[in-house]
Write an enzyme that holds these catalytic residues in place. Sequence first.
Site, PDB file in Angstrom:
ATOM      1  N   ARG A  40     -10.210  -7.194   2.882  1.00  0.00           N
ATOM      2  CA  ARG A  40     -10.587  -6.348   4.013  1.00  0.00           C
ATOM      3  C   ARG A  40     -12.100  -6.232   4.176  1.00  0.00           C
ATOM      4  NH1 ARG A  40      -5.814  -4.738   1.970  1.00  0.00           N
ATOM      5  NH2 ARG A  40      -4.138  -4.392   3.492  1.00  0.00           N
TER       6      ARG A  40
ATOM      7  N   ASP B 117      -5.046 -11.240   1.892  1.00  0.00           N
ATOM      8  CA  ASP B 117      -4.318 -10.197   2.624  1.00  0.00           C
ATOM      9  C   ASP B 117      -4.384 -10.555   4.099  1.00  0.00           C
ATOM     10  OD1 ASP B 117      -3.232  -7.585   3.497  1.00  0.00           O
ATOM     11  OD2 ASP B 117      -3.686  -6.950   1.454  1.00  0.00           O
TER      12      ASP B 117
ATOM     13  N   HIS C  40       1.723  -9.406   3.913  1.00  0.00           N
ATOM     14  CA  HIS C  40       0.250  -9.432   3.934  1.00  0.00           C
ATOM     15  C   HIS C  40      -0.273 -10.866   4.016  1.00  0.00           C
ATOM     16  CE1 HIS C  40      -0.274  -5.107   3.018  1.00  0.00           C
ATOM     17  NE2 HIS C  40       0.831  -5.252   2.312  1.00  0.00           N
TER      18      HIS C  40
ATOM     19  N   GLU D 181       5.161  -3.741   0.594  1.00  0.00           N
ATOM     20  CA  GLU D 181       5.181  -3.418   2.025  1.00  0.00           C
ATOM     21  C   GLU D 181       5.719  -4.538   2.908  1.00  0.00           C
ATOM     22  OE1 GLU D 181       1.510  -0.226   2.075  1.00  0.00           O
ATOM     23  OE2 GLU D 181       1.040  -2.312   2.508  1.00  0.00           O
TER      24      GLU D 181
END
Length: 533
Positions: A162, A191, A252, A309
Site C-alpha cells: 500500500r 496486495d 488481495h 478476506e
Amino acid sequence: MKAFHLGLLLLIAGLQGFAQRICPVIPLPQQALNKKETCTLNGRTLIIARDAIFQSQAIWLQQELQKRFNINTAVGMRGKVFTITLQSNKALTNPEGYTLSMSSTGITISASSPDGAFYGAVTLLQLAGAAKKNDNALVLDCWNIKDEPRYAWRGLMLDESRFFFGKEKVRSLLDWMAFYKLNRFHWHLTDMPGWRLEIKQYPLLTTVGGIGNYHDSKAPATWYSQEDIKEMVAYARQRGITIIPEIDMPGHAGAANRAYPEFDGGGTPKYPSFTFNPGREGTYSYLTNILRETRSLFPSGLIHLGGDEVTFGNKGWDTDSGIVRLMRDQHLNNRKEVEDYFIQRMADSVLAMNSKVMAWDEIATATLPPDKTIVCWWRQEKPENLQMALHKGYAVVLCPRLPFYFDFVQDSTHKIGRRWKDGEMNELRTVYNFSATQLPGIKEHSDRILGVQACMWTETISNSQRLDFMLFPRLAALAETAWIPAGSGDFNQFTSRLSSHLKLYQQNGLYYFDYFHPEKHTETGKAVKDYID
C-alpha cells in the site's frame, strides 16, 4: 516529630535509591543486579570474540559504539587494556539467553548462540546510552544480568504494497527492531495496490503490478530487486532478525492480476480482480513458480500465503465455469471449501520446497500438516478460530487487531487511523498490558503459542514521518510484552524507562508520538474511511 520526619526522609531516600537501581533497558531483563561500581569505555577498549561464532556480533557492537557514541574501540583476540569479551556458555539452554557481567576491570557477555550474544551486546549498548560521557569516554554503571525471552517469536509486520518505503527506511526499522530484541520481520510485499518483489520469470509483476500505491494509483512502479532482497536479508540476519515474505493469495491479488490477467479469478465492483482463479490449473503452476523464486531469496524456511478476506471478492467463483467444474470434481460445497482447497494445494507447493506454511487465521479451517503450519490469529472477535487452530495442532502467532494493529490510533485526540466498533484504540498502555493467558485455549495449548506480533498496515500512512508516529513508542511496549515473563509487567515503571528512549528517538530524527507531551508532534496523514481490514 523530628524522628518521624527523619524516618520519612530515609524512606524517601531509600525509594529513590531503589528507583535508581531499576535497569534502564527495554525490554527489562529478567534478572539485573546493580553492582554500585562503574566501568569506562574509550578508545583503548578492546572487544574480543573468544569464540569465532561471535565475531559478527563483536563487529556489530564495535560499529554501534562508534556510530552512536563516537567511541572507537578495536576488535581483536587478546589485549591488556579494558576488554569486552564475548564467549560461549553452553549451560544457557535458551539460544536467545545471555549473561552480562560488568566490573571496573572488564565486561563479559556469555551465550550459547550468536543470537544470545547479540542480545547481550544490545543490552550493553542500551546501558551505554544511559551512561555519562566524559570527553571521549563513557562511564557506565555496572550490572550483572541474566536474561532470556519469554517468546521465541517477537515480530513486526510491515505492509509495503500500500505504500513503498524503500531500503533506507526498512534498514532503519530493522535497526530499531534489533535495539528492542524483536526477531521476526514479516514483510507484506504483495496486495491489491502494488507488487513489490522482483520475480524474474514474470517481470510484469513489478513493471506493471508495481505501479501505484493505496494513495496514488498512478505512482511510478516501485519494488525490490532480488539483489535488494539478498542485501536486506543479510542486514537483518546480522541483527538476529529473520525475514518472512508474504505472497498474498487467493485474495488481495489485484496487482498481480493487472500484470497477468489470465490468472484472474474475479472480484466485485468494490474490489475488482480481487482473487486468483482456483479453477484454472495454470494458476497453481504460476503461483508455484513465484513461490519457488521467493523461497530462493528468503532462507527463513517459511512463506506466508496470506489467505485472508477472500470473501471480499470471491462472489464470481459461483459462476466461473472452471471453478464450477472444480467444485463438482472435488465435491466442494461452497466458496469456503474452494478457498481451503486452494490453500491446501499451494501449501503442498511450499512444503515441497522444504518450507513451512504461514497464513492468517482464515486457514484454520483448512487441513494442513500441524507440524509445518503457523497461523497468525488477527481477528480478536473470532476466538473460535484461535481455538480451532490450537486444537488442530497448528502453531500460532498472536497478532490480534486489538491491541497489535499499529494503524489504529493511540491517543483520544487523534483523528487519523482506525478505531474498533466502540471506539477502542491501541494505546501504549493497552499494547504493554496485553496478556495471552485469558485467551480461550491458551492454557491447554501454551506450547503452541510461538509469540506475538504487531502489524503495520499502511492505508493511512503515506510518508516515513507517519510511519514513525505510529510505531514509536509502541514498538518498545510490544518488545517488553514479548520478552518479560507473564504477569511481571509494570507499566508505570516501563514508562519511567521509556522517557530516556524518547530522547534517542529525537536524536535519531524520528517523528515519534510523545506519550508524555502529546502536543509535541502533531498527527500526520489524512483520514481514510474506505479500506480493507
